[in-house]
Design a protein around this motif. Structure first.
Motif, PDB file in Angstrom:
ATOM      1  N   MET A 225       0.851  -1.191   0.000  1.00  0.00           N
ATOM      2  CA  MET A 225       0.000   0.000   0.000  1.00  0.00           C
ATOM      3  C   MET A 225       0.887   1.243   0.000  1.00  0.00           C
ATOM      4  O   MET A 225       1.304   1.731   1.039  1.00  0.00           O
TER       5      MET A 225
ATOM      6  N   LEU B 163      -8.464  11.767   9.405  1.00  0.00           N
ATOM      7  CA  LEU B 163      -8.238  10.464   8.768  1.00  0.00           C
ATOM      8  C   LEU B 163      -9.380  10.113   7.831  1.00  0.00           C
ATOM      9  O   LEU B 163      -9.164   9.649   6.703  1.00  0.00           O
TER      10      LEU B 163
ATOM     11  N   LEU C 142      -6.760   2.917   0.245  1.00  0.00           N
ATOM     12  CA  LEU C 142      -6.547   1.506   0.518  1.00  0.00           C
ATOM     13  C   LEU C 142      -6.687   1.186   2.004  1.00  0.00           C
ATOM     14  O   LEU C 142      -6.809   0.029   2.378  1.00  0.00           O
ATOM     15  N   PHE C 143      -6.657   2.209   2.846  1.00  0.00           N
ATOM     16  CA  PHE C 143      -6.792   1.959   4.275  1.00  0.00           C
ATOM     17  C   PHE C 143      -8.247   1.809   4.675  1.00  0.00           C
ATOM     18  O   PHE C 143      -8.540   1.428   5.797  1.00  0.00           O
ATOM     19  N   GLY C 144      -9.140   2.136   3.794  1.00  0.00           N
ATOM     20  CA  GLY C 144     -10.530   1.950   4.177  1.00  0.00           C
ATOM     21  C   GLY C 144     -11.444   2.680   3.246  1.00  0.00           C
ATOM     22  O   GLY C 144     -11.116   3.758   2.756  1.00  0.00           O
TER      23      GLY C 144
ATOM     24  N   SER D  12     -18.505  -1.836  -5.093  1.00  0.00           N
ATOM     25  CA  SER D  12     -17.356  -1.676  -4.206  1.00  0.00           C
ATOM     26  C   SER D  12     -17.717  -0.729  -3.074  1.00  0.00           C
ATOM     27  O   SER D  12     -18.621   0.091  -3.204  1.00  0.00           O
ATOM     28  N   THR D  13     -16.995  -0.862  -1.968  1.00  0.00           N
ATOM     29  CA  THR D  13     -17.168   0.126  -0.907  1.00  0.00           C
ATOM     30  C   THR D  13     -16.046   1.155  -0.954  1.00  0.00           C
ATOM     31  O   THR D  13     -15.953   2.004  -0.085  1.00  0.00           O
ATOM     32  N   ASP D  14     -15.194   1.040  -1.941  1.00  0.00           N
ATOM     33  CA  ASP D  14     -14.105   1.990  -2.091  1.00  0.00           C
ATOM     34  C   ASP D  14     -14.663   3.277  -2.697  1.00  0.00           C
ATOM     35  O   ASP D  14     -15.219   3.270  -3.791  1.00  0.00           O
TER      36      ASP D  14
ATOM     37  N   PRO E 175     -10.071   1.278  15.466  1.00  0.00           N
ATOM     38  CA  PRO E 175      -9.463   0.175  14.721  1.00  0.00           C
ATOM     39  C   PRO E 175      -9.558  -1.167  15.445  1.00  0.00           C
ATOM     40  O   PRO E 175      -8.772  -2.038  15.140  1.00  0.00           O
TER      41      PRO E 175
ATOM     42  N   LEU F  52      -3.768  -8.551   2.040  1.00  0.00           N
ATOM     43  CA  LEU F  52      -2.733  -7.967   1.219  1.00  0.00           C
ATOM     44  C   LEU F  52      -1.973  -7.033   2.142  1.00  0.00           C
ATOM     45  O   LEU F  52      -2.582  -6.193   2.799  1.00  0.00           O
ATOM     46  N   ALA F  53      -0.661  -7.199   2.223  1.00  0.00           N
ATOM     47  CA  ALA F  53       0.150  -6.400   3.138  1.00  0.00           C
ATOM     48  C   ALA F  53      -0.491  -6.431   4.527  1.00  0.00           C
ATOM     49  O   ALA F  53      -0.596  -7.477   5.127  1.00  0.00           O
ATOM     50  N   ASN F  54      -0.983  -5.296   5.001  1.00  0.00           N
ATOM     51  CA  ASN F  54      -1.528  -5.319   6.356  1.00  0.00           C
ATOM     52  C   ASN F  54      -3.026  -5.034   6.376  1.00  0.00           C
ATOM     53  O   ASN F  54      -3.571  -4.610   7.375  1.00  0.00           O
ATOM     54  N   GLY F  55      -3.676  -5.240   5.267  1.00  0.00           N
ATOM     55  CA  GLY F  55      -5.100  -4.924   5.257  1.00  0.00           C
ATOM     56  C   GLY F  55      -5.929  -6.066   4.707  1.00  0.00           C
ATOM     57  O   GLY F  55      -5.406  -7.103   4.314  1.00  0.00           O
TER      58      GLY F  55
ATOM     59  N   GLY G 258     -13.513  -3.920  -1.923  1.00  0.00           N
ATOM     60  CA  GLY G 258     -13.356  -2.899  -0.906  1.00  0.00           C
ATOM     61  C   GLY G 258     -12.132  -3.269  -0.124  1.00  0.00           C
ATOM     62  O   GLY G 258     -11.751  -4.434  -0.089  1.00  0.00           O
ATOM     63  N   THR G 259     -11.495  -2.297   0.485  1.00  0.00           N
ATOM     64  CA  THR G 259     -10.310  -2.615   1.285  1.00  0.00           C
ATOM     65  C   THR G 259     -10.396  -1.901   2.615  1.00  0.00           C
ATOM     66  O   THR G 259     -11.077  -0.881   2.746  1.00  0.00           O
ATOM     67  N   VAL G 260      -9.728  -2.446   3.595  1.00  0.00           N
ATOM     68  CA  VAL G 260      -9.597  -1.735   4.858  1.00  0.00           C
ATOM     69  C   VAL G 260      -8.321  -2.204   5.517  1.00  0.00           C
ATOM     70  O   VAL G 260      -7.889  -3.341   5.321  1.00  0.00           O
ATOM     71  N   SER G 261      -7.680  -1.315   6.253  1.00  0.00           N
ATOM     72  CA  SER G 261      -6.507  -1.720   7.009  1.00  0.00           C
ATOM     73  C   SER G 261      -6.535  -1.011   8.353  1.00  0.00           C
ATOM     74  O   SER G 261      -6.302   0.190   8.440  1.00  0.00           O
TER      75      SER G 261
ATOM     76  N   GLY H 169      -3.133   0.164   9.242  1.00  0.00           N
ATOM     77  CA  GLY H 169      -2.803   1.374   8.498  1.00  0.00           C
ATOM     78  C   GLY H 169      -3.448   2.597   9.121  1.00  0.00           C
ATOM     79  O   GLY H 169      -2.807   3.643   9.281  1.00  0.00           O
ATOM     80  N   ILE H 170      -4.715   2.466   9.493  1.00  0.00           N
ATOM     81  CA  ILE H 170      -5.421   3.597  10.101  1.00  0.00           C
ATOM     82  C   ILE H 170      -4.717   4.017  11.387  1.00  0.00           C
ATOM     83  O   ILE H 170      -4.476   5.204  11.632  1.00  0.00           O
TER      84      ILE H 170
END
Lengths: 315, 676
Positions: A1, A79, A95-97, A156-158, B402, B519-522, B533-536, B539-540
């Motif tokens: 990421m 954030l 990519l964090f959410g 997607s939720t992105d 988190p 993937l990586a840390n998420g 969708g992605t979340v980490s 990362g947050i």
């Protein structure tokens, strides 16, 4: 990421600097519309700077939670803002959410805001916390349903992906599902940012206040972070509304400088237009009784449910 | 090997504590110490076998075979067993450490030896439920678990409330045992054998009606144990009255046996599910989640509030499992794995944070001698560590990033969202609506925990007990600390934990998702399914630390000269605030009580006595009631009807031997006719 440092830095600065200006604009326009002169739009910057410089008075009853809350409120809003596309579609922290993390982070901020309201043992703070949590609880399903509607269409939720997929098919902008979801989100926006008819941002020490009641015991830099956090949250929600539900002009990934310029102009124009609508709504409406607010928010819920149903019908 | 060691540790702890019950200090240390040891072994065992990806860890072993054929006690452990053994061991470990300190409060008052012995026995039989390899083992362990828990609910039997709660718990557990027994008998009849191995996929041999009937029986049976609405009425009564460490075990682990049973039966025994199974579980889960949290909001008894939250969380778990069954029906096995992971992830999350919160409530209860939140307050200053741990638990259970609650609810949301595309029938509207209700649940839970934490720990103390409260002892804090660490770990490192679920989903749905999901840390969804969708959470968190210099720099830039002064709270010019002027728990939830008044049916009574104006009352009496809808509308009528029926049946029991012989004869003839 991997992070695009320029994008990240730019959006952080934009969030920090644009949010107070937007709050100031709304205040100024509202005053103008009500035949008052009103504070200059950039007055909010001076207010924040002043708060930062001031001594703090902390309640003798407050615990460590009271001092912890302003940082949480401020940082969660920031954030969340970094996950919403502002000028170009891949938001720095996309990519964090996605949208679920945005909603979650704002809820985390609200959680600590409400705790900070309860901590100094004043009845005002408790009242504010109780009402804030109540209103947000009934606003949440409407917001989620509206978001689900666009997320399902986009697959997607992105948020960046939602915005781009809405953009790619222009007809989708006038899709009934989208229009209804937009309307539902607008009502939620009024509730979440403490605007009339749900809350009155201009009150101080009144029995009807919600957001201000929780901040009553805050002073100095804690108050600055709380106020600033609130205005960033407002900017985030408005950005969400204009860029995700109505992503006209939003630049995509690897956009040229010119495209970014157009995108910025479109973004500011949409933001100001939305603010103007908020100002008109605030000026032409009276504050509702607390127990009428659920009616308003259930209207939003029904709108969102209809949006969902129309996705089902028109697919 | 390790598991055997853990089980023997529980047995030794049980025996040792019973033998030493005269020397309560020794009994405490030995009993709970051995339980902690057993917990460590159990955790190491289950984590190592799940991490190694073993499908079967212990092949069926016959512990004992009886004189009659088929009467055998068999244990086996597959991935599903290991996962639940992990839950019971981890939570058991933390509670054992907590109890080392907590049981001291019973010295000289209650028999600590018995408490420790029953605690060990509960851990033993719960583990046995999870590793049972045939019906005999399962049902005997199940029944022992219910009986031991009954003993613990009525541990403080001087209290009338505890005795009544015990009886209700007893009745409901037998109702559930009866349903489960019937269901299993239906399956066993088709299989001709009692071992789980021969029950796998046995649903294929049953007619659809039989399968549906068996499913209904299992849902009622396991639903009672899990505390799903409307079968929940025992839970908020029974959990709070037990000693706090036992409450933590009951809410954290024991109700999960219902989830275990449901997963075992629905995914392994009953065969391919029709649509309505999953849909009804999803609906029941949604209703449980929303009603659980709404009732929790109205509580001001701290432990009852937590007990109602168990109902809510069981609902969320059921949503995941129900969605998984629906996806199995539509043939989306990958999505089914995702939904199942969501449900099971929430199962361990709930075990961890609910046990943590109950332990915190126990520490508070010990310090303030009350469960009533209206008499607490100001504890954050007096019990710093406990308040920190409780706050972590509160954030986790409110599904806020988190921490771990957010991760599993994120997975649940995702599987619900993806579910919309799996079918074109109208049923698919259930998914986003379920998602919206999940959002409502989450927001209400946040409101509820602002109340629970705010009223309990913040502001001024509302009673002398709260004013004189002191921090809990070290073992009590360590026990909570372990669970807090688990909450943080499960929240920040879901990618590490998801790997442990691989053998599990492989066993139940035939897919492993951890590769595609992480993937990586998420967490990422785009590879696993068509949608994404992605979340980490990590990362947050890191980003929050990264951004912290922003406010700090502003402080350094502008506020160097600013000083901080401690002063009284603004009191509107009155002569100082008293605790009576604070917001109360009842007041806090009043807006929601009014909004949902159709459900709560609140009734209040205010009596004022005054001399010259009603605004200056000399005395004030305030009463507020809410109708317990399920009790008054369903259970009480059924109860009355049962009583009336029994009264009629009394005519049969006339006391004459001849009549009884006739009954026996008639029954015999009827059975013979039925059999032929």
């Amino acid at each position: 990421m991997n992070l695009d440092p320029l994008n990240f830095l730019g959006q952080t600065l934009a969030l920090l600097l644009l949010a107070p200006l937007l709050s100031g604009c709304i205040k100024n326009w509202k005053a103008k519309l009500q035949n008052r002169r009103g504070p200059r739009p950039w007055q909010v910057y001076f207010d924040i700077a002043k708060f930062l410089r001031k001594d703090m008075v902390i309640s003798e009853h407050a615990s460590w939670v009271f001092s912890f809350a302003p940082y949480v409120v401020f940082l969660t809003a920031l954030l969340a803002g970094l996950m919403v596309p502002m000028i170009n579609a891949p938001a720095p922290l996309r990519l964090f959410g996605g949208v679920l993390a945005v909603v979650g982070l704002l809820a985390l901020g609200r959680f600590f805001l409400a705790l900070g309201g309860l901590d100094p043992a004043s009845a005002f703070g408790g009242m504010g916390s109780s009402r804030e949590m109540t209103i947000s609880a009934i606003a949440e399903p409407a917001m989620m349903l509206a978001i689900f509607t666009v997320a399902i269409t986009a697959g997607s939720t992105d948020l960046s992906q939602i915005a781009q997929s809405t953009q790619s098919a222009t007809w989708k902008l006038l899709n009934p599902a989208h229009v209804l979801a937009f309307a539902a989100m607008f009502v939620v926006l009024l509730a979440e940012t403490g605007r009339i008819p749900v809350d009155n941002p201009a009150t101080h020490l009144e029995l009807t206040m919600i957001h201000e009641a929780m901040l009553l015991e805050y002073s100095g830099r804690y108050l600055a972070f709380m106020e600033w956090g609130a205005s960033i949250k407002q900017l985030v929600l408005m950005t969400l509304l204009v860029n995700v539900f109505f992503p006209v002009g939003l630049a995509g990934p690897q956009a040229s400088v010119a495209a970014l310029g157009i995108s910025l102009a479109a973004y500011l124009a949409k933001l100001l237009a939305l603010s103007a609508v908020v100002v008109v709504v605030e000026t032409t409406n009276a504050k509702m009784r607390l127990f009428r607010v659920p009616d308003l928010l259930s209207t939003a819920f029904v709108l969102a449910a209809l949006a969902l149903l129309s996705t089902f019908l028109f697919q | 090997m390790l598991l055997t060691f853990a089980l023997w540790a529980y047995v030794a702890g049980m025996a040792g504590a019973l033998v030493l019950q005269r020397a309560e200090r020794l009994a405490n240390v030995l009993g709970f110490g051995l339980a902690a040891l057993g917990g460590v072994c159990g955790v190491v065992f289950s984590v190592s076998s799940l991490a190694a990806g073993r499908a079967v860890t212990i092949a069926p072993v016959t512990l004992w075979s009886g004189p009659i054929p088929d009467v055998r006690l068999v244990v086996e452990a597959d991935a599903l067993s290991c996962f639940f053994v992990l839950i019971v061991s981890l939570v058991g470990l933390a509670i054992s450490v907590f109890s080392l300190g907590y049981a001291r409060t019973y010295y000289g008052r209650k028999n600590v030896g018995v408490l420790a012995a029953v605690f060990n026995a509960l851990l033993l039989v719960t583990t046995l439920v999870f590793i049972a390899g045939n019906l005999w083992m399962f049902l005997i362990a199940w029944e022992l678990m219910a009986l031991l828990a009954y003993g613990m609910v009525s541990f403080e039997h001087e209290d009338r409330e505890a005795r009544q709660a015990g009886v209700l718990y007893f009745i409901m557990s037998h109702l559930d045992a009866a349903c489960i027994l019937l269901g299993f008998l239906m399956l066993a009849q088709a299989a001709g054998d009692f071992s789980f191995a021969s029950l796998r996929g046995i649903g294929a041999k049953l007619s659809p009606q039989q399968r549906d009937a068996a499913f209904m029986l299992f849902v009622i049976g396991f639903g009672i144990k899990a505390g799903a609405v409307p079968l929940h009425i025992w839970l908020p009564v029974a959990h709070p009255v037990a000693p706090s460490n036992i409450s933590a075990l009951m809410s954290g682990v024991l109700i999960k046996t219902g989830i275990y049973g449901l997963v075992r039966v629905c995914f392994e025994f009953l065969g391919p599910p029709p649509m309505w199974w999953g849909a009804s579980l999803l609906a029941a889960g949604t209703v449980s989640a929303v009603l659980g949290v709404l009732y929790a909001l109205m509580e001001h008894d701290l432990k009852r509030l937590l007990a109602y939250h168990s109902i809510e969380n069981i609902g969320i778990i059921l949503m995941g499992i129900g969605a998984a069954l629906m996806f199995l029906h539509t043939g989306h096995a990958v999505l089914a794995s995702l939904a199942l992971i969501a449900g099971l992830y929430h199962t361990i999350n709930h075990a961890v944070f609910k046990a943590l919160l109950f332990l915190g409530a126990g520490a508070v209860l010990h310090a303030t001698h009350t469960r009533n939140m209206e008499e607490m307050g100001g504890l954050a200053k007096r019990m710093r560590w406990t308040s920190l741990f409780f706050l972590v638990g509160a954030v986790a259970i409110s599904a806020l990033p988190p921490l771990n609650g957010f991760v599993s609810e994120w997975l649940t949301y995702q599987s619900l969202l993806q579910g919309f595309g799996t079918t074109t029938s109208l049923v698919r509207l259930m998914f986003p609506l379920g998602g919206a209700m999940l959002a409502l649940t989450g927001a209400l839970a946040a409101a509820c925990f602002v109340k629970a934490f705010g009223i309990t720990f913040l502001a001024q103390p509302r009673s002398d007990h709260a004013r004189n409260a002191h921090e809990a002892s070290l073992p009590v804090l360590i026990g909570q600390g372990v669970l807090t660490a688990a909450c943080v770990f499960l929240g920040l490192f879901p990618t590490a934990f998801l790997k442990l679920l691989d053998p599990l989903t492989q066993q139940l749905t035939g897919h492993q998702l951890s590769q595609q999901l992480t993937l990586a840390n998420g967490l990422v969804l785009s590879d696993a399914t068509a949608q994404g969708g992605t979340v980490s959470t990590l990362g947050i968190t890191l980003m929050a630390v990264y951004l912290l210099p922003v406010p700090l720099a502003l402080w350094a830039m502008f506020g160097r000269k600013a000083r901080t002064r401690i002063a009284p709270t603004w009191d509107c010019g009155q002569r100082g605030l008293t605790p009576q002027m604070e917001y109360t728990a009842t007041g806090f939830s009043k807006p929601l009580r009014m909004i949902f008044k159709a459900l709560f049916r609140p009734r209040r009574e205010v009596q004022r006595e005054y001399d010259f104006s009603p605004y200056f009352a000399t005395t004030l009496r305030f009463e507020s009631h809410m109708e317990e809808v399920f009790q008054t509308r369903f259970y009480r009528p059924v109860n009355l009807w049962l009583l009336r029926l029994s009264r009629r049946l009394r005519a049969l029991q006339a006391g004459s031997l001849q009549a009884y012989l006739i009954y026996v004869f008639i029954t015999l003839v009827a059975l013979l006719l039925f059999a032929s």
